[in-house]
Design an enzyme around this catalytic site. Structure first.
Site, PDB file in Angstrom:
ATOM      1  N   HIS A 105      12.325  45.548  14.760  1.00 17.22           N
ATOM      2  CA  HIS A 105      13.189  45.729  13.599  1.00 17.22           C
ATOM      3  C   HIS A 105      13.471  44.360  12.971  1.00 17.22           C
ATOM      4  CE1 HIS A 105      15.764  47.511  10.793  1.00 17.22           C
ATOM      5  NE2 HIS A 105      16.588  48.205  11.560  1.00 17.22           N
ATOM      6  N   TYR A 109      19.648  42.950   9.711  1.00 18.00           N
ATOM      7  CA  TYR A 109      19.919  42.695  11.124  1.00 18.00           C
ATOM      8  C   TYR A 109      19.321  41.328  11.489  1.00 18.00           C
ATOM      9  CZ  TYR A 109      21.389  47.499  10.803  1.00 18.00           C
ATOM     10  OH  TYR A 109      22.037  48.645  10.409  1.00 18.00           O
ATOM     11  N   ARG A 165      15.601  61.072   6.785  1.00 20.72           N
ATOM     12  CA  ARG A 165      16.628  62.039   6.386  1.00 20.72           C
ATOM     13  C   ARG A 165      16.063  63.412   6.054  1.00 20.72           C
ATOM     14  NH1 ARG A 165      20.756  58.161   2.827  1.00 20.72           N
ATOM     15  NH2 ARG A 165      20.740  56.462   4.344  1.00 20.72           N
TER      16      ARG A 165
END
Length: 436
Positions: free
Chosen positions: A220, A225, A399
């Site tokens: 990631h 992040y 989603r």
């Protein structure tokens, strides 16, 4: 442990410690005799030693439901539902390489050996359906110690304090700059020793993932992040070898990539997710842009990265996104075109708002033009245009799979592709006369 199949009416899935009928071929596989040509979306893709039967992947989704970093039965049911219904590669949510690298106290982790067994249970089920399991390993950096999304909405705050298991005084980042002025922790600038510890943490988490039976590792490096924070000159103001120039700001990423590549089998694919732009071009500041992402993408193959998962944003509260159905897919397409132009071999994954059959088909199909009206309406009208460039090699859906776990099967039906169904669910397959 493998279940004994000697007295089974239907042979069991191999290599798993429980009985369930073998799904052969795996659900979501295009059946040989087709009335029309099988679109690329339902053709196999081989990456190193892993072959997936279609071009669908579950994009990592934080569920805020782990117990001290350990996956639970919730994850077994949640993730298993996608594998059962034909998604070829299920990538498990952002999984922290250190306790303070979690986004929230309820996030998945892989920083200790006790977290291997519950992960293995989920992986075993995905494998029992003939599908592949991936995991996204991560460190949240300055966006750590927050509460789950639903809690943030109710309490109108992001910060998870110590009384609810948070660590607001132990968040780290390339520089002591919070994600936003209010409601977020003030991170501490990382020392060189802490950076080296994080790199080792990624490698150790990857080793544990291998033990758990994971097929694909994804790093990631997106959404603000830790790795993403290092890439951006807005969040990275360091003056040492990890800050300043492009080479310095990408140093942590390449150290993580190299450490993981050395820790996993040669046959295991390695993915990387990045934010192709942080959507801060408007500000006049130097920021991470699409041009930087293209420059980075061209360097990845020589470090053993097999697929670049192209997302965007998340590193700055002042970002100004240009949102439309293809706003991230088009970024993926531009990266892919630039890498291809230099003869580099790097697969590209597209993500974001992929919600109907025509859109999914068009993203990976070579030689077909997207019919935007058909995509908008959810109908399928394929137009030939041999000059059209493929925008990606894999579609990652998040989603929409929460809304429609059967999205792969439904897409196949709408594209008139006959695919295998779960044996137990075959009676529920849509009749030819049924309009969906």
């Amino acid at each position: 442990m493998t279940v004994d199949n000697k007295k089974r009416v239907t042979p069991g899935a191999p290599g798993v410690p429980f009985y369930t009928p073998i799904q052969e071929p795996p659900v979501g596989t295009a059946i040989a005799s087709q009335e029309t040509e099988v679109p690329t979306l339902f053709k196999p893709l081989t990456i190193r030693g892993v072959t997936i039967q279609n071009r669908f992947a579950v994009s990592p989704m934080c569920m805020y439901s782990a117990d001290d970093g350990h996956l639970t039965d919730f994850h077994l049911v949640h993730l298993g539902a996608f594998a059962l219904r034909g998604v070829a590669l299920t990538i498990i949510e952002a999984t922290a390489v250190a306790p303070n690298g979690r986004i929230s106290p309820a996030d998945s982790g892989l920083w200790q050996d006790s977290q291997i067994a519950p992960l293995r249970r989920v992986v075993d089920f995905i494998h029992s359906q003939g599908q592949k399991a991936g995991i996204q390993i991560a460190h949240a950096g300055r966006k750590a110690s927050t509460v789950p999304l639903w809690q943030a909405k109710v309490e109108a705050k992001q910060l998870a304090t110590e009384d609810v298991g948070g660590w607001p005084d132990n968040c780290v980042a390339p520089s002591a700059i919070p994600w936003d002025k209010e409601g977020w922790p003030m991170p501490k600038e990382m020392t060189i020793a802490q950076i080296e510890e994080v790199v080792q943490g990624f490698a150790d988490a990857a080793k544990r993932a291998v033990v758990a039976g994971i097929d694909v590792i994804e790093i990631h490096g997106a959404h603000g992040y830790l790795i993403s924070e290092f890439l951006s000159p807005i969040s990275n103001r360091r003056t040492d070898k990890y800050g300043g120039s492009f080479e310095n700001r990408t140093r942590l990423l390449f150290q993580v990539v190299d450490a993981i590549r050395a820790a996993i089998p040669e046959s295991m694919p390695l993915f990387l997710r990045i934010s192709a732009t942080e959507w801060m071009e408007w500000s006049g500041q130097e920021s991470w842009t699409l041009e930087d992402s293209i420059r980075l993408a061209k360097l990845l193959p020589e470090h053993g990265v097999d697929l670049l998962d192209v997302s965007s944003g998340g590193n700055n509260a002042q970002q100004k996104l240009d949102i439309h159905p293809y706003y991230q897919v088009s970024l993926a397409g531009k990266v892919r075109e630039a890498v291809e132009a230099e003869g580099k071999k790097l697969l590209i994954g597209a993500v974001g708002m992929i919600s109907n059959a025509e859109m999914a088909r068009s993203i990976v199909q070579e030689g077909h033009k997207l019919n935007e009206e058909a995509a908008k309406n959810g109908t399928v009208e394929i137009e030939e245009e041999h000059g059209q460039k493929t925008q990606a090699d894999l579609v990652l859906v998040a989603r929409h799979l929460l809304r429609e776990p059967e999205f792969v099967l439904k897409t196949a039906r709408q594209l008139n592709v006959k695919v295998s169904w779960p044996k137990q669910y075959e009676r529920g397959e849509w009749p030819r006369s049924f309009k969906i």
